[in-house]
Design a protein around this motif. Sequence first.
Motif, PDB file in Angstrom:
ATOM      1  N   LEU A 114       0.446  -0.974   0.185  1.00  9.16           N
ATOM      2  CA  LEU A 114      -0.037   0.092   0.058  1.00  9.16           C
ATOM      3  C   LEU A 114       0.895   1.338   0.018  1.00  9.16           C
ATOM      4  O   LEU A 114       0.243   2.621  -0.998  1.00  9.16           O
ATOM      5  N   GLY A 115       1.901   1.903   0.556  1.00  6.91           N
ATOM      6  CA  GLY A 115       2.844   2.601   0.945  1.00  6.91           C
ATOM      7  C   GLY A 115       3.320   2.283  -0.261  1.00  6.91           C
ATOM      8  O   GLY A 115       3.294   3.916  -0.735  1.00  6.91           O
ATOM      9  N   TYR A 119       2.444   6.007  -3.626  1.00  8.75           N
ATOM     10  CA  TYR A 119       3.278   7.062  -3.717  1.00  8.75           C
ATOM     11  C   TYR A 119       3.514   6.645  -5.506  1.00  8.75           C
ATOM     12  O   TYR A 119       3.101   7.880  -6.416  1.00  8.75           O
ATOM     13  N   LEU A 120       2.914   5.073  -5.970  1.00 12.16           N
ATOM     14  CA  LEU A 120       2.667   5.599  -7.625  1.00 12.16           C
ATOM     15  C   LEU A 120       1.441   5.992  -8.068  1.00 12.16           C
ATOM     16  O   LEU A 120       1.430   6.775  -9.027  1.00 12.16           O
ATOM     17  N   TRP A 121       0.760   6.160  -7.371  1.00  9.35           N
ATOM     18  CA  TRP A 121      -0.484   6.703  -7.428  1.00  9.35           C
ATOM     19  C   TRP A 121      -1.162   8.008  -7.783  1.00  9.35           C
ATOM     20  O   TRP A 121      -0.875   8.538  -9.036  1.00  9.35           O
ATOM     21  N   GLN A 122       0.261   8.500  -7.213  1.00 10.76           N
ATOM     22  CA  GLN A 122      -0.022   9.635  -6.358  1.00 10.76           C
ATOM     23  C   GLN A 122       1.672  10.818  -7.342  1.00 10.76           C
ATOM     24  O   GLN A 122       1.397  11.242  -8.163  1.00 10.76           O
ATOM     25  N   GLU A 123       2.298  10.123  -7.931  1.00 10.49           N
ATOM     26  CA  GLU A 123       3.038   9.854  -9.397  1.00 10.49           C
ATOM     27  C   GLU A 123       2.179  10.255 -10.591  1.00 10.49           C
ATOM     28  O   GLU A 123       2.334  10.617 -11.554  1.00 10.49           O
ATOM     29  N   ASN A 124       1.711   8.963 -10.952  1.00  5.90           N
ATOM     30  CA  ASN A 124       1.030   8.738 -11.984  1.00  5.90           C
ATOM     31  C   ASN A 124      -0.892   9.625 -11.980  1.00  5.90           C
ATOM     32  O   ASN A 124      -0.987   9.826 -13.004  1.00  5.90           O
TER      33      ASN A 124
END
Length: 126
Positions: A114-115, A119-124
Motif C-alpha cells: 500500500l505504501g 506513491y505510484l498513484w500520486q506520481e501517475n
Amino acid sequence: MLKSFIAVLAGFFSNVILSVLADTILKIAGIIPYDNLFVSTPMVLFVLGYRIVFSVFGCYLAAKLAPKNPMFHSFVLGGIGLVLGITGAVFAGHLGPWWYAWSLVLLTLPISYLGGKIYLWQENSK
C-alpha cells in the motif's frame, strides 16, 4: 546503491520515530502502561491503527526517495519489518494480547504494498 540504502533507512527511521513518539506521548498521558499492552481491545486497536499508518508512511517514503523501482524499495522495507515483526512476536509477544503482535506480522507485506502503491498513484496522477 547508496541512494537505495538511504531511501529504505529513511522509511525505517520515520516509522520507528513516529511510533516511539506516539507511544511515549500515550504513556506520559497515562493512556497506556509503560511495561505492557494489556489494555482494552479498542485501545490496542488504536495502537495498531496508528502503527499501520506510520508503517504505510514509511514505505511510501522509501518508495518516494528510491532512485528507481519504488515498489522494490517499499517491499525491502516491508521485508525488514516482517523479520522484526516475527522477532518481536516471538520474543515480546507476551507483553500484550497474542493477536496484536501477530497482526503486525500478517499486515506487514500488505502495508508495504500500500505504501508503494500510494506513491505510484500520486506520481501517475501528476
